[in-house]
Design a protein around this motif. Sequence first.
Motif, short mmCIF file in Angstrom:
data_model
loop_
_atom_site.label_atom_id
_atom_site.label_comp_id
_atom_site.label_asym_id
_atom_site.label_seq_id
_atom_site.Cartn_x
_atom_site.Cartn_y
_atom_site.Cartn_z
N UNK A 1 2.95 3.69 9.78
CA UNK A 1 1.64 3.63 10.44
C UNK A 1 0.62 3.44 9.33
N UNK A 2 -0.17 2.39 9.47
CA UNK A 2 -1.06 2.03 8.39
C UNK A 2 -2.49 1.97 8.93
N UNK A 3 -3.32 2.85 8.39
CA UNK A 3 -4.69 2.93 8.87
C UNK A 3 -5.63 2.24 7.90
N UNK A 4 -6.55 1.48 8.45
CA UNK A 4 -7.46 0.78 7.54
C UNK A 4 -8.70 0.31 8.29
N UNK A 5 -9.78 0.09 7.53
CA UNK A 5 -10.86 -0.64 8.17
C UNK A 5 -11.02 -2.02 7.54
N UNK A 6 -10.01 -2.39 6.70
CA UNK A 6 -9.99 -3.77 6.20
C UNK A 6 -9.12 -4.59 7.12
N UNK A 7 -9.76 -5.51 7.88
CA UNK A 7 -8.94 -6.22 8.85
C UNK A 7 -8.00 -7.20 8.18
N UNK A 8 -8.38 -7.73 6.98
CA UNK A 8 -7.48 -8.69 6.33
C UNK A 8 -6.15 -8.02 6.00
N UNK A 9 -6.27 -6.79 5.51
CA UNK A 9 -5.07 -6.04 5.15
C UNK A 9 -4.16 -5.86 6.34
N UNK A 10 -4.75 -5.39 7.41
CA UNK A 10 -3.96 -5.11 8.60
C UNK A 10 -3.35 -6.40 9.13
N UNK B 1 0.24 -2.88 -1.07
CA UNK B 1 0.67 -3.59 0.14
C UNK B 1 2.13 -4.02 0.02
N UNK B 2 2.48 -4.48 -1.18
CA UNK B 2 3.87 -4.90 -1.42
C UNK B 2 4.80 -3.68 -1.24
N UNK B 3 4.36 -2.53 -1.77
CA UNK B 3 5.19 -1.32 -1.63
C UNK B 3 5.39 -0.96 -0.16
N UNK C 1 -4.74 3.80 2.40
CA UNK C 1 -4.21 4.04 1.05
C UNK C 1 -4.84 3.14 0.00
N UNK C 2 -5.65 2.17 0.41
CA UNK C 2 -6.17 1.21 -0.58
C UNK C 2 -7.67 1.34 -0.79
N UNK C 3 -8.27 2.39 -0.24
CA UNK C 3 -9.72 2.51 -0.35
C UNK C 3 -10.15 2.62 -1.81
N UNK C 4 -11.11 1.83 -2.18
CA UNK C 4 -11.74 1.96 -3.49
C UNK C 4 -10.87 1.58 -4.66
N UNK C 5 -9.96 0.63 -4.49
CA UNK C 5 -9.20 0.23 -5.67
C UNK C 5 -9.22 -1.29 -5.84
N UNK C 6 -8.89 -1.75 -7.05
CA UNK C 6 -9.02 -3.17 -7.36
C UNK C 6 -7.94 -3.99 -6.64
N UNK C 7 -8.18 -5.31 -6.51
CA UNK C 7 -7.28 -6.16 -5.72
C UNK C 7 -5.83 -6.13 -6.22
N UNK C 8 -5.67 -6.00 -7.55
CA UNK C 8 -4.31 -6.00 -8.07
C UNK C 8 -3.53 -4.77 -7.61
N UNK D 1 6.23 3.48 -7.56
CA UNK D 1 4.78 3.35 -7.60
C UNK D 1 4.29 2.97 -9.00
N UNK D 2 5.23 2.65 -9.88
CA UNK D 2 4.87 2.19 -11.22
C UNK D 2 4.24 3.27 -12.09
N UNK D 3 4.62 4.52 -11.87
CA UNK D 3 4.00 5.61 -12.63
C UNK D 3 5.00 6.30 -13.56
#
Lengths: 310, 368
Positions: free
Chosen positions: A187-196, A173-175, A160-167, A121-123
């Motif tokens: 299982x990936x939940x989202x309301x961003x259809x592009x992501x899904x 998403x790559x992870x 997992x991507x709510x409220x974060x910058x595109x990078x 996760x790059x941490x």
Amino acid sequence: MVVEIKNLVKRYNDFLAVDNVSLNIGEGEIYGLLGPNGAGKTTTINTLIGLIKADNGEINIHGRNINKYSDEVKREIGIVPQEIAIYDELTAMENVTFFARLYGLRDGLLKERVKEALDFTGLWDRRNDISRKFSGGMKRRLNIACSIAHHPKLIIMDEPTVGIDPQSRNHILESVRELNRKGSTIIYTSHYMEEVEELCNKIAIMDHGKVIADGTKDELKNMVSVEDRVEIELSAVNYTVVDNVKKVTGVKDCIADNGRLRVSSHKDSKNLSRIIDCIVNADLEIIAMNIEKPTLETVFLTLTGRTLRD
Amino acid sequence: MVIFQNNIKRLLRDKYTFLMMFVIPIIFISFILFSVGGSRPISVSVIDKDNTELTKLFLEDMSKNCKLVDIKENEIQKKLIRGRTDYVILIEKGFSEAIIKGEDVRLKTYNIKETNSSMAAQIYADSFINAIKNIGKASNGNEASFYEGMAHYKDSSLGVEYTSLGKSNSKRAYTVTGIGYLLMFMMYLAVNSTSLVLQDKQLKTYGRVLAAPVSTKMYTLQNFLSGYLIVAVQVTLILLIMRYVFKADFGPALLSIYAFILIFAITAIALSAMINSFSKDSRQANSMSSLLIVPMCMLGGAFWPRWLMPDLLRKISSFVPVSWALDALEKLIYGRPFSSVLLEVAIVMLFALVFFLISANKKRVKNA
Ligand SMILES: Nc1ncnc2c1ncn2[C@@H]1O[C@H](COP(=O)(O)OP(=O)(O)OP(=O)(O)O)[C@@H](O)[C@H]1O
Ligand SMILES: [Mg+2]
């Protein structure tokens, strides 16, 4: 099947949050759960991991009933909750170590897996920083790190991507793809259809507690599109070209509009090259072309009459 | 015990916990202990109607530890109430004779119930009378051998022990108050450290932990244990500081006192469990604990002796665990054996049980 959900019902008092949901998720899939706010995604997930009791229905994970084999089932799941769940007074490393130990990791393996998760996760470079001081994106990534150290066979990620910058989002998403490549079902939940749309091979669309459609991306799109559409911007438009295009097999209609041709064809006519031939033969120049494909947004719009982001 | 360890780590890293654990209690308790001025001797009045060699010996002995105050039989009540004397002993005629014959006789005594000083005086008198009763039995009614035994007793180690039973009784009264404050700070710390569960709910780590293979029971148990350990460490360190730095007088059995306070710590954790189960977040738990703990300590006699309070309040105070705990601790400080506080142990544990049951029931209702 990794996950079988049969006729799941969850009520909050009189409010029906999950309404008879059935889902089957196979080994190795990245399964998208798409739906607007309040659709019941998180509620479904929380019943799946045993955090809330369903009012009705049955859930099996790897063929085992989650109520009967609660601990065994939980051991195989990695959950990334929608709301970041980390101890903000502890460091990144302490957080990952704590959660990994809850799943029984100890000693050498523990250290190895904690490092792996933080690297992933790059941490790793920030491992000794108190997580309160992390940015939103870093907290999100730490939230993920805490869920993967024990190498779960099934990883459930709730927005997992709510409220974060595109990078950071791309990093996440790559992870997800990487985890999937390593063998985890996701299982990936989202309301961003592009992501899904970009990430998932199978998708269920939820609205008002119900699954209104599910299947592969193409299956979903085929449900709603009855015709293929293309819009072509030309240097000039004349009626000959319109007439010629109309004669191409599969074309239902062709309209000239303000320097553009709008062509609609029967589904899967695969006639685009012939349409372009007509234009080239008429000595016209193509300035721009737009093939209108149905998106998941279209699917949602068609099924509910609303857009996802309302 | 992963959660237990993690909780301890979180608590020890929290500055507020540290303040509540040591700094504030030590400041308060040091104030109390340093305010021990010249200790007032206990005043005892003896009305000696027997007037024998034995009763003279008794008076002489009492005067080593207490200030003897003259009194007439008709002013006992008055002087007791006005605090002129703490304890009145009336020796009836024939007392000495009966003792020498080895009969079971008692002294007639008057005191205001439950004052510390009278308790100490009573202990002095009792131990003397018990000793002479034994000598009486051994001498089989023979006056000569009785007084021989008495002379021997006065020099013996037994005699030394009972005179050392409590040289500084009003100092012990301050110890009792100091411990009263300790009980209060224990309860605060217990609420603070077990309310990690509420923090976990706010941080969302509660659900996250339960999504791992951990049952609610295990989570709760480890939460109680970490809270208990923190309180136990507090108790240990503060008692040590009171004893060895402030030189507080705990009487003869510091270990029994320590043991009892550790038992009371369970009640403190149970009370916290109840407070937590009624609170939405840790701030609410903290304000609820202030609302409960201070009145509980006032009623229970942590700040002043309970006998100062009106009757009604004293009756109410038996519904508060602090009262029972302090009763027991006072007894222990004034030299009574641990077996004399078993009732209080049972009652304090009963309070713990009730608090745990209420919190379990509240949780069940919440989840339903
Ligand atoms: N504890 C609760 N008590 C009452 N209602 C609830 C509770 N949790 C969720 N709901 C309701 O259930 C519905 C579904 O909520 P849920 O969190 O599952 O939606 P979601 O699809 O995850 O939405 P989002 O995209 O906003 O996360 C919502 O209308 C919500 O208000
Ligand atoms: Mg949600």
